[in-house]
Scaffold this motif. Sequence first.
Motif, PDB file in Angstrom:
ATOM      1  N   HIS A 110      26.365 -24.911  60.465  1.00 54.27           N
ATOM      2  CA  HIS A 110      26.464 -26.281  61.155  1.00 54.27           C
ATOM      3  C   HIS A 110      26.002 -27.484  60.495  1.00 54.27           C
ATOM      4  N   HIS A 113      23.884 -29.819  65.534  1.00 55.30           N
ATOM      5  CA  HIS A 113      22.816 -28.666  66.085  1.00 55.30           C
ATOM      6  C   HIS A 113      21.352 -29.194  65.519  1.00 55.30           C
ATOM      7  N   ASP A 120      26.393 -23.680  71.110  1.00 56.01           N
ATOM      8  CA  ASP A 120      27.767 -23.047  71.165  1.00 56.01           C
ATOM      9  C   ASP A 120      27.754 -22.062  72.062  1.00 56.01           C
ATOM     10  N   HIS A 205      36.813 -24.192  66.099  1.00 59.85           N
ATOM     11  CA  HIS A 205      36.252 -23.982  67.551  1.00 59.85           C
ATOM     12  C   HIS A 205      37.322 -22.978  68.145  1.00 59.85           C
ATOM     13  N   HIS A 208      34.697 -19.996  69.987  1.00 58.17           N
ATOM     14  CA  HIS A 208      33.510 -20.693  70.770  1.00 58.17           C
ATOM     15  C   HIS A 208      34.058 -22.103  71.039  1.00 58.17           C
ATOM     16  N   HIS A 210      31.732 -25.776  71.765  1.00 60.51           N
ATOM     17  CA  HIS A 210      30.523 -26.512  71.328  1.00 60.51           C
ATOM     18  C   HIS A 210      30.085 -27.533  72.389  1.00 60.51           C
TER      19      HIS A 210
HETATM   20 ZN   LIG Z   1      28.691 -26.043  67.080  1.00 67.91          ZN
END
Ligand SMILES: [Zn+2]
Length: 279
Positions: A110, A113, A120, A205, A208, A210
């Motif tokens: 990352h 974060h 996520d 992405h 997942h 974010h």
């Molecule tokens: Zn993320």
Amino acid sequence: MIRNLSLLAILFSGAVCAAPNSWEKFQSPLERTPEPIGSYANGCLIGAEALSAKGKGYQVVRLNRKRNYGHPNLVDFLEDLGKKVKKENLGLMLVADMAMPRGGPFTKGHTSHQTGLDADIWLPLNYKNVDSLKGNLQSVSMVDKKAFVVNKRVWTDKQAQMIKLAADDKRVARIFVHPAIKKALCEKKWSSRKWLSKIRPWWKHDSHFHVRLKCPAGAVECKPQSPPPAGDGCGADLAAWYPENQPDKPAVKKPRPKRILPATCQALLKEAAISALKD
Ligand SMILES: [Zn+2]
């Protein structure tokens, strides 16, 4: 013997790992009034809270990574979203990385974060329980990258609904998804399309999404991001991400810029080093 054991540990942890930085070594949050310091991609976190391994409608995956920490607003948001996902019968929401116990930068992986305001969330909703699936559990990609569309064998309306539930929350600033996922959301009929402005296309992405929260009220050292442009972002903004509009040559990967952490984060590191010497 001890040397061999640690070698084995390195081999099983995914080999060539860069040495952990000071932020990656913290095992517990700094117990003070919660405050995110700095920006999402250059900062740290005071007074983090851990998200429980399980709650109504959600479960944390890869708990061994100790990345289930966040500002209390993020913990509350995820608990609330789990309840909504359960109420709508969408399945089990799987929460992946949030932040480390004191936030801060990662050696690899990352970029953001860092301030306890990013999380996520995996897109698959069909797991019943992930307790037995420890270790390197991987999510499932929802995108046919060649065709640049969502893969209908795994992408369902439930994923779209979960993302909308998250975007409808006032605490949310932005949500990052693969451009093909944004495209799928844009193509769907919605009674209101206002929330789509928060959905921002970003590479990687695809398994997942974010979620990024706004800076909490009164957090003077938290650096916000400017709000997303008005409109649903389904026109030229999105088209710029299509393969036909990408440069022929892939951009040369630049090394991660060396950023100078905010003074407060640097002071916290110093303070921790001094108290470690006293122990
Ligand atoms: Zn993320």
